[in-house]
Write a protein that holds these residues in place. Structure first.
Motif, short mmCIF file in Angstrom:
data_model
loop_
_atom_site.label_atom_id
_atom_site.label_comp_id
_atom_site.label_asym_id
_atom_site.label_seq_id
_atom_site.Cartn_x
_atom_site.Cartn_y
_atom_site.Cartn_z
N PRO A 56 62.54 45.08 69.27
CA PRO A 56 62.85 44.09 70.31
C PRO A 56 61.71 43.09 70.55
N TRP A 57 60.51 43.41 70.07
CA TRP A 57 59.36 42.52 70.19
C TRP A 57 58.39 42.82 69.06
N ALA A 58 57.46 41.89 68.80
CA ALA A 58 56.44 42.12 67.78
C ALA A 58 55.48 43.19 68.28
N ALA A 59 55.24 44.18 67.47
CA ALA A 59 54.37 45.29 67.85
C ALA A 59 52.96 45.06 67.35
N ASP A 60 52.00 45.64 68.03
CA ASP A 60 50.60 45.58 67.64
C ASP A 60 50.31 46.79 66.76
N PRO A 61 50.06 46.60 65.45
CA PRO A 61 49.82 47.74 64.57
C PRO A 61 48.66 48.63 65.03
N ALA A 62 47.69 48.06 65.71
CA ALA A 62 46.56 48.85 66.19
C ALA A 62 46.99 49.83 67.28
N GLN A 63 48.08 49.55 67.97
CA GLN A 63 48.58 50.41 69.02
C GLN A 63 49.68 51.36 68.54
N ALA A 64 50.13 51.18 67.31
CA ALA A 64 51.23 51.99 66.78
C ALA A 64 50.72 53.32 66.24
N SER A 65 51.54 54.34 66.33
CA SER A 65 51.21 55.64 65.75
C SER A 65 52.48 56.26 65.20
N ALA A 66 52.30 57.20 64.28
CA ALA A 66 53.44 57.88 63.66
C ALA A 66 53.09 59.33 63.45
N ARG A 67 54.12 60.18 63.47
CA ARG A 67 53.93 61.60 63.18
C ARG A 67 55.22 62.17 62.62
N LEU A 68 55.09 63.22 61.86
CA LEU A 68 56.25 63.90 61.30
C LEU A 68 56.33 65.27 61.94
N ARG A 69 57.46 65.52 62.58
CA ARG A 69 57.70 66.83 63.20
C ARG A 69 58.76 67.56 62.43
#
Length: 106
Positions: free
Chosen positions: A91-104
């Motif tokens: 819905p908006w441009a995200a800041d890659p520095a604030q993004a995180s990912a994980r695999l559960r």
């Protein structure tokens, strides 16, 4: 008609290739940001790649077919395998520095 082509050939978040594996996605806005969840059964972290450019999040990887010497007794298999790419517009441009990912795993 455009929606059908988009779903089949990857425009706007559809399948990257028709007939292959493509994970189902869910996107939810929370008080702290946006949470995108993907169903990735049988995949490990090494099998998945994420990229973020502006407001476009792309999830790609490969679901490899399980190999087994014993094929006896198999009557039907409806599992999908292969390389996949899913792109979804945020819905908006995200800041890659604030993004995180994980695999559960469950």
């Amino acid at each position: 008609m455009n929606r059908v082509f988009d779903q089949m050939f990857g425009g706007g978040g559809g399948l990257a290739r028709a007939g292959g594996f493509a994970p189902s996605l869910e996107m939810k806005e929370t008080d702290t940001g946006l949470v995108v969840t993907a169903e990735l059964p049988g995949l490990e972290e090494k099998d998945v790649e994420l990229s973020l450019e502006g407001d476009m999040l792309t999830l790609s990887g490969e679901k490899r077919q399980e190999t087994s010497e014993d094929k006896g007794g198999l009557h039907i298999s409806e599992r999908s395998y292969g390389a996949f790419t899913r792109s979804v517009r945020l819905p908006w441009a995200a800041d890659p520095a604030q993004a995180s990912a994980r695999l559960r795993t469950h």
